[in-house]
Design a protein around this motif. Sequence first.
Motif, PDB file in Angstrom:
ATOM      1  N   ILE A 168       0.855  -1.201   0.000  1.00  0.00           N
ATOM      2  CA  ILE A 168       0.000   0.000   0.000  1.00  0.00           C
ATOM      3  C   ILE A 168       0.890   1.250   0.000  1.00  0.00           C
ATOM      4  N   ALA A 169       1.928   1.214   0.824  1.00  0.00           N
ATOM      5  CA  ALA A 169       2.840   2.368   0.893  1.00  0.00           C
ATOM      6  C   ALA A 169       3.582   2.570  -0.425  1.00  0.00           C
ATOM      7  N   GLU A 170       3.828   1.473  -1.143  1.00  0.00           N
ATOM      8  CA  GLU A 170       4.534   1.585  -2.433  1.00  0.00           C
ATOM      9  C   GLU A 170       3.634   2.135  -3.536  1.00  0.00           C
ATOM     10  N   GLY A 171       2.321   2.219  -3.274  1.00  0.00           N
ATOM     11  CA  GLY A 171       1.407   2.801  -4.252  1.00  0.00           C
ATOM     12  C   GLY A 171       0.541   1.797  -4.990  1.00  0.00           C
ATOM     13  N   ALA A 172       0.626   0.521  -4.625  1.00  0.00           N
ATOM     14  CA  ALA A 172      -0.275  -0.459  -5.242  1.00  0.00           C
ATOM     15  C   ALA A 172      -1.666  -0.305  -4.609  1.00  0.00           C
ATOM     16  N   ARG A 173      -2.704  -0.716  -5.355  1.00  0.00           N
ATOM     17  CA  ARG A 173      -4.085  -0.524  -4.888  1.00  0.00           C
ATOM     18  C   ARG A 173      -4.680  -1.887  -4.500  1.00  0.00           C
TER      19      ARG A 173
ATOM     20  N   PRO B 169      -7.186 -13.167   1.809  1.00  0.00           N
ATOM     21  CA  PRO B 169      -6.424 -13.020   0.555  1.00  0.00           C
ATOM     22  C   PRO B 169      -6.506 -11.603   0.011  1.00  0.00           C
ATOM     23  N   ILE B 170      -5.381 -11.132  -0.486  1.00  0.00           N
ATOM     24  CA  ILE B 170      -5.283  -9.749  -0.981  1.00  0.00           C
ATOM     25  C   ILE B 170      -4.860  -9.772  -2.449  1.00  0.00           C
ATOM     26  N   VAL B 171      -5.516  -8.941  -3.247  1.00  0.00           N
ATOM     27  CA  VAL B 171      -5.117  -8.770  -4.647  1.00  0.00           C
ATOM     28  C   VAL B 171      -4.687  -7.319  -4.829  1.00  0.00           C
ATOM     29  N   PHE B 172      -3.416  -7.138  -5.175  1.00  0.00           N
ATOM     30  CA  PHE B 172      -2.897  -5.793  -5.429  1.00  0.00           C
ATOM     31  C   PHE B 172      -3.011  -5.473  -6.914  1.00  0.00           C
ATOM     32  N   ALA B 173      -3.694  -4.379  -7.243  1.00  0.00           N
ATOM     33  CA  ALA B 173      -3.762  -3.897  -8.628  1.00  0.00           C
ATOM     34  C   ALA B 173      -2.790  -2.728  -8.796  1.00  0.00           C
ATOM     35  N   ASP B 174      -2.583  -2.339 -10.067  1.00  0.00           N
ATOM     36  CA  ASP B 174      -1.745  -1.175 -10.397  1.00  0.00           C
ATOM     37  C   ASP B 174      -0.357  -1.274  -9.769  1.00  0.00           C
ATOM     38  N   ALA B 175       0.173  -2.476  -9.744  1.00  0.00           N
ATOM     39  CA  ALA B 175       1.520  -2.665  -9.200  1.00  0.00           C
ATOM     40  C   ALA B 175       2.538  -2.625 -10.335  1.00  0.00           C
TER      41      ALA B 175
ATOM     42  N   ALA C 179       6.597  -4.022 -11.532  1.00  0.00           N
ATOM     43  CA  ALA C 179       7.439  -5.194 -11.282  1.00  0.00           C
ATOM     44  C   ALA C 179       8.596  -4.920 -10.339  1.00  0.00           C
ATOM     45  N   ASP C 180       8.925  -3.634 -10.123  1.00  0.00           N
ATOM     46  CA  ASP C 180      10.056  -3.339  -9.243  1.00  0.00           C
ATOM     47  C   ASP C 180       9.651  -3.180  -7.777  1.00  0.00           C
ATOM     48  N   MET C 181       8.354  -3.202  -7.491  1.00  0.00           N
ATOM     49  CA  MET C 181       7.928  -3.053  -6.086  1.00  0.00           C
ATOM     50  C   MET C 181       8.385  -4.268  -5.262  1.00  0.00           C
ATOM     51  N   ARG C 182       8.567  -4.050  -3.979  1.00  0.00           N
ATOM     52  CA  ARG C 182       8.985  -5.181  -3.122  1.00  0.00           C
ATOM     53  C   ARG C 182       7.951  -6.298  -3.149  1.00  0.00           C
ATOM     54  N   ILE C 183       6.661  -5.939  -3.210  1.00  0.00           N
ATOM     55  CA  ILE C 183       5.626  -6.986  -3.235  1.00  0.00           C
ATOM     56  C   ILE C 183       5.661  -7.790  -4.535  1.00  0.00           C
ATOM     57  N   ALA C 184       6.402  -7.271  -5.539  1.00  0.00           N
ATOM     58  CA  ALA C 184       6.526  -8.010  -6.806  1.00  0.00           C
ATOM     59  C   ALA C 184       7.882  -8.709  -6.922  1.00  0.00           C
ATOM     60  N   GLN C 185       8.772  -8.444  -5.974  1.00  0.00           N
ATOM     61  CA  GLN C 185      10.121  -9.008  -6.055  1.00  0.00           C
ATOM     62  C   GLN C 185      10.385 -10.069  -4.994  1.00  0.00           C
ATOM     63  N   GLU C 186       9.796  -9.897  -3.799  1.00  0.00           N
ATOM     64  CA  GLU C 186      10.187 -10.741  -2.667  1.00  0.00           C
ATOM     65  C   GLU C 186       9.131 -11.813  -2.398  1.00  0.00           C
ATOM     66  N   GLU C 187       9.589 -12.963  -1.937  1.00  0.00           N
ATOM     67  CA  GLU C 187       8.654 -14.046  -1.624  1.00  0.00           C
ATOM     68  C   GLU C 187       7.939 -13.723  -0.315  1.00  0.00           C
ATOM     69  N   ILE C 188       6.620 -13.576  -0.371  1.00  0.00           N
ATOM     70  CA  ILE C 188       5.839 -13.182   0.808  1.00  0.00           C
ATOM     71  C   ILE C 188       5.403 -14.422   1.593  1.00  0.00           C
TER      72      ILE C 188
ATOM     73  N   VAL D 251      -1.122 -13.288  -1.041  1.00  0.00           N
ATOM     74  CA  VAL D 251      -1.010 -11.945  -1.622  1.00  0.00           C
ATOM     75  C   VAL D 251      -0.652 -12.078  -3.107  1.00  0.00           C
ATOM     76  N   LEU D 252      -1.544 -11.547  -3.958  1.00  0.00           N
ATOM     77  CA  LEU D 252      -1.309 -11.574  -5.399  1.00  0.00           C
ATOM     78  C   LEU D 252      -0.997 -10.154  -5.871  1.00  0.00           C
TER      79      LEU D 252
END
Length: 503
Positions: free
Chosen positions: A363-368, A387-393, A395-404, A408-409
């Motif tokens: 959320i802090a990184e700007g994903a919705r 379960p959470i679905v992040f839109a408008d993310a 590929a460089d965000m931490r939620i798109a790089q790190e194994e959670i 979380v999608l």
Amino acid sequence: MSALIQPTPRAQAFFDAPHRLLIGGEWVEGRAEPIAVENPSRNEHLTTVDAASDEDVDRAVAAARVALNGPWGRMSGRERAGILFRFADLLDANAEEIAEAMAYDNGQSLAACTGIVRVLACEIIRYYAGWATKIAGDSFLPSLGGARANTQFMVSTLREPIGVVAAIVPWNAPAGMMGLKLGPALATGCTVVLKTAELAPLTGEFFGRFFLEAGGPPGVLNILHGLGHETGAAMARHPGVDKISFTGSPVAGRSIVQAAAGNLKKVTLELGGKSPIIVFPDADLDALVPATALACFVASGQACMAATRLFAHADIYDELVQRVADHADALTIGDSLEPGIFLGPLISARQRARVEDYIRTGIAEGARVANRNGFVPWEGAGNFVRPIVFADATADMRIAQEEIFGPVLTAIRFDDEAAMLRDVNSTTYGLSGSVWTNDITRALRVARQVDSGQVGINVHAAVSPETPFGGNRESGWGREFGEEGLLPYLKTKAISINLGPRD
Ligand code: NAD
């Protein structure tokens, strides 16, 4: 959530019994500090297991070495296969009892746990039992030069068990992981010291019990409980261990590689993932929505091959992401023993806090957050995360790089195939992935460019005993499953035979 579900009397008796270590065919007390096991659905104490000290590890490795040089080492492949088939049949016949214990200690649904025992563990052990009679070498006539050029030689290769194997498994699918380590190790004639995961150790006892009941000689399979940085580390540095087969986190994988350097053990590693689902506009969205939710949220996202990054083409992005979020909102969450639940709890309060931190980071990184009610933390007992679905993310965000390792999608929009593929391959992981389109040329072109150990076309994570599975880059070393999964447990000996002068 319904009222608290009580263990069956059989499970309660199991929880109340002592949980020892299996060393040399005997259940013995551990000498390290015992480990408390919690039910993650309720954060309640379940039972306590013994833990192995360095001395216990020494004894287990010594027992495995004696067994390697004993009757097990002299058995034919057919005899080993017979024991393994009986072993699988006993696990199968007792799958419900094993699955109940597993559901209580790792929090996944009873149906999922039963499937993991029957479909994963039993079938893998049967598959490798079949291999026990098919391990063969080769014969050929080599070309020697120099002074030996006029002598005829023949080479015969033998495939021999690599020796004493240390197997270290994680908590997320313990029965499956044990089947995957034990099937090839025992089929090839190795002996094993297996360490269970401290967060979900109970399944291991059933494997020890039923292996002995199937006629497995004492010392061939030793089962230890213990903490990773204590018992696991002692196994990894032990000079009497010939090979380590590890499944777990990259952090632990790195320390195992360092510890294994002492006697240059052979090492195979199955580590983490950040796997992509890639969707083109012609994909069948009706099939894709539940498939995406299953691929990402299975085991509450605590699966190494979970599809945690959704790369959706701009033409269908908004519709697909909203439908997946709505589907996620409708998934049932509850106690692992509650019938019909899809998501159980995360394994520990620590893991729950870690996943919630990642959601706040996203959320802090700007994903919705595309879920209708946004991010709503669970209230009450249990380590649950909706379960959470992040839109408008991106590929460089931490939620798109790190194994959670939670439900979380992260959904990323694309319109350029080449740029999308660069993003797909931009993480340190390379375990799994899938491509969804009805254009076979595009499907194959894209699948070839995804840098991971396995890629599905219109399917995600189609695991089977025959299909090699493993990771590229920091997702691991080597492959499990299939014939490739057998080879790391074998060493090849070449015997050269002097046939005398060439005519
Ligand atoms: P973890 O690495 O913390 O623990 C896994 C096992 O390793 C446990 O038995 C633990 O006791 C042991 N361990 C931990 N530190 C050790 C050390 N220094 N030396 C020896 N043993 C040590 O991992 P986890 O949290 O239990 O599992 C989650 C991780 O496992 C995730 O990263 C996930 O992706 C990965 N995983 C991978 C696969 C796969 O096949 N690729 C399958 C399941 C899980």
